[in-house]
Design a protein around this motif. Structure first.
Motif, PDB file in Angstrom:
ATOM      1  N   ARG A 125      15.701  41.811  18.302  1.00  0.00           N
ATOM      2  CA  ARG A 125      14.853  41.608  19.465  1.00  0.00           C
ATOM      3  C   ARG A 125      15.386  40.400  20.215  1.00  0.00           C
ATOM      4  O   ARG A 125      15.616  39.354  19.617  1.00  0.00           O
ATOM      5  N   CYS A 126      15.620  40.595  21.513  1.00  0.00           N
ATOM      6  CA  CYS A 126      16.196  39.511  22.297  1.00  0.00           C
ATOM      7  C   CYS A 126      15.112  38.500  22.652  1.00  0.00           C
ATOM      8  O   CYS A 126      14.064  38.861  23.189  1.00  0.00           O
ATOM      9  N   LEU A 127      15.397  37.237  22.337  1.00  0.00           N
ATOM     10  CA  LEU A 127      14.449  36.165  22.646  1.00  0.00           C
ATOM     11  C   LEU A 127      14.394  35.893  24.141  1.00  0.00           C
ATOM     12  O   LEU A 127      13.504  35.202  24.626  1.00  0.00           O
ATOM     13  N   GLY A 128      15.377  36.420  24.877  1.00  0.00           N
ATOM     14  CA  GLY A 128      15.393  36.209  26.317  1.00  0.00           C
ATOM     15  C   GLY A 128      14.671  37.311  27.076  1.00  0.00           C
ATOM     16  O   GLY A 128      13.639  37.086  27.703  1.00  0.00           O
ATOM     17  N   CYS A 129      15.189  38.538  26.986  1.00  0.00           N
ATOM     18  CA  CYS A 129      14.664  39.619  27.827  1.00  0.00           C
ATOM     19  C   CYS A 129      13.765  40.585  27.058  1.00  0.00           C
ATOM     20  O   CYS A 129      13.300  41.570  27.633  1.00  0.00           O
ATOM     21  N   SER A 130      13.535  40.345  25.769  1.00  0.00           N
ATOM     22  CA  SER A 130      12.654  41.179  24.942  1.00  0.00           C
ATOM     23  C   SER A 130      13.223  42.548  24.617  1.00  0.00           C
ATOM     24  O   SER A 130      12.542  43.378  24.021  1.00  0.00           O
ATOM     25  N   TYR A 188      19.857  36.722  20.695  1.00  0.00           N
ATOM     26  CA  TYR A 188      20.036  36.945  22.126  1.00  0.00           C
ATOM     27  C   TYR A 188      20.982  38.111  22.328  1.00  0.00           C
ATOM     28  O   TYR A 188      22.009  38.204  21.652  1.00  0.00           O
ATOM     29  N   CYS A 189      20.616  38.989  23.273  1.00  0.00           N
ATOM     30  CA  CYS A 189      21.489  40.126  23.543  1.00  0.00           C
ATOM     31  C   CYS A 189      22.676  39.660  24.387  1.00  0.00           C
ATOM     32  O   CYS A 189      22.695  38.537  24.890  1.00  0.00           O
ATOM     33  N   GLU A 190      23.620  40.538  24.539  1.00  0.00           N
ATOM     34  CA  GLU A 190      24.849  40.231  25.279  1.00  0.00           C
ATOM     35  C   GLU A 190      24.552  39.647  26.664  1.00  0.00           C
ATOM     36  O   GLU A 190      25.175  38.694  27.099  1.00  0.00           O
ATOM     37  N   GLY A 191      23.563  40.228  27.356  1.00  0.00           N
ATOM     38  CA  GLY A 191      23.266  39.802  28.715  1.00  0.00           C
ATOM     39  C   GLY A 191      22.573  38.454  28.788  1.00  0.00           C
ATOM     40  O   GLY A 191      22.570  37.812  29.840  1.00  0.00           O
ATOM     41  N   CYS A 192      21.967  38.010  27.711  1.00  0.00           N
ATOM     42  CA  CYS A 192      21.160  36.780  27.747  1.00  0.00           C
ATOM     43  C   CYS A 192      21.815  35.614  27.018  1.00  0.00           C
ATOM     44  O   CYS A 192      21.348  34.488  27.124  1.00  0.00           O
ATOM     45  N   LYS A 193      22.892  35.867  26.278  1.00  0.00           N
ATOM     46  CA  LYS A 193      23.395  34.806  25.410  1.00  0.00           C
ATOM     47  C   LYS A 193      24.055  33.658  26.172  1.00  0.00           C
ATOM     48  O   LYS A 193      24.327  32.612  25.594  1.00  0.00           O
TER      49      LYS A 193
HETATM   50 ZN   LIG Z   1      18.369  39.840  26.410  1.00  0.00          ZN
END
Ligand SMILES: [Zn+2]
Length: 369
Positions: A125-130, A188-193
């Protein structure tokens, strides 16, 4: 800048490693992407630079220079992470060896090493974009769990008796930053890291506590560990759980309100809570005191108010600490705990049956919050 060398060649790789190693040794935040950019390396070249060259694999001195040694190179971890965010793999019953094979790992590692390094295979689960990803097996287990719980506790008022409990690990960084250490699948996913909150460097200090929360209820934080060293994991022992939590905190609740007034939800993942075996110190205590309790669902932060009620990224800024005394750190943790809005928690609890139905309807996927 060194010129005349090809991308990814040895001097440049060594400089990248040296820079990161220096920052880590000073407790400074490490923004790997920025460092790669500075040395004009692409992301994959950068991660390749961090992987251990074959010739140095058995050289302990080389390992020491990169901070905390890790058997699995960053580039291999990166490859496995990419698979664990890829929705196509949600339908594949991956195990650790299968994941390593899919990712084409350069080195052979056993499942234990993979588990320790990657956290969990069950979900992301991405801590940035969920954004989230849930393993096929985990989804099946979550649906089973949701069905079972809805049968026992079908109405919102049933959930008002539950006290959701578990360990909280607070980390303190530079500039008065504070965070809750993420659960194993929270990343964090690729887009948010590359976004700022994702580049938390390292903890300067950590504080470990146990807590419980529910409808109209918030326990005190129980600080069961005196260590504040950032390298200390603070995993609770069963002796501490039985003595410092069950005996000292839960027993008075029982004496005050009787065994029918609340049900304790415990963390299946916390070894101390005794879920891993039928007969142990913690289980015996609970049986002897007729404590009503059950275990939560594995790999399911969405079903736990101890995970869902925090500020975005599970990070926030506190007044910068002037000293790092235990008392100051503990007070900062208490303040954060006090800032959780009880009304919001109450609402969250009342939505529990609806949330469980959502788990079932979505074939076990993570419920957004
Ligand atoms: Zn994300």
């Amino acid at each position: 800048m060194v010129s005349g060398y090809k991308h990814g060649d040895t001097p440049k790789r060594a400089m990248v490693r040296g820079t990161i190693s220096y920052l880590e040794s000073q407790g400074l935040p490490v923004n790997k992407s920025a460092i790669f950019r500075h040395f004009e390396l692409s992301r994959s070249q950068g991660y390749a630079a961090l992987s251990i060259p074959a010739s140095k694999r058995n050289n302990p001195e080389w390992e020491e220079t990169r901070g905390r040694p890790n058997k699995i190179s960053e580039s291999d971890q990166h490859k496995m992470e990419q698979i664990l965010w890829d929705e196509r793999y949600e339908e594949v019953n991956l195990n650790w060896n299968g994941l390593a094979k899919e990712a084409g790992l350069e080195t052979d590692c056993n499942a234990r090493t993979l588990h320790r390094t990657m956290g969990t295979l069950g979900y992301r689960r991405c801590l940035g974009c969920s954004r989230s990803w849930v393993h096929k097996k985990t989804r099946e287990k979550r649906v089973e769990y949701a069905e079972r719980m809805l049968e026992v506790y079908p109405q919102p008022h049933n959930w008002r008796f539950i006290r959701f409990s578990g360990e909280l690990h607070f980390g303190f960084g530079l500039d008065g930053k504070m965070r809750l250490l993420p659960r194993p699948g929270e990343k964090y996913c690729e887009g948010c890291k590359d976004q700022p909150p994702a580049d938390w460097g390292r903890d300067i200090r950590r504080v470990h506590c146990w807590a419980a929360i529910g409808y109209g209820f918030k326990s005190e934080l129980v600080f069961y560990d005196d260590q504040t060293n950032p390298n200390h994991t603070g995993v609770m022992s069963m002796t501490d759980y039985t003595g410092k939590v069950l005996d000292r905190v839960v027993k008075p609740w029982l004496e005050l309100s009787g065994t029918n007034q609340f049900i304790l939800e415990e963390d299946i993942e916390a070894f101390a809570h005794g879920g891993a075996s039928k007969s142990n110190m913690a289980q015996e205590w609970k049986a002897a005191h007729e404590l009503k309790c059950y275990f939560n669902c594995l790999d399911s932060p969405d079903l736990n108010p101890l995970d869902t009620q925090w500020p975005p990224h599970k990070q926030w800024t506190v007044e910068p600490l002037t000293d790092w005394s235990d008392a100051k750190l503990r007070q900062a943790a208490r303040d954060a705990w006090a800032s959780l809005d009880q009304e919001r928690v109450n609402m969250w609890v009342d939505f529990m049956p609806q949330r469980l139905r959502q788990v079932i309807d979505s074939q076990g996927r993570m419920v957004p919050w």
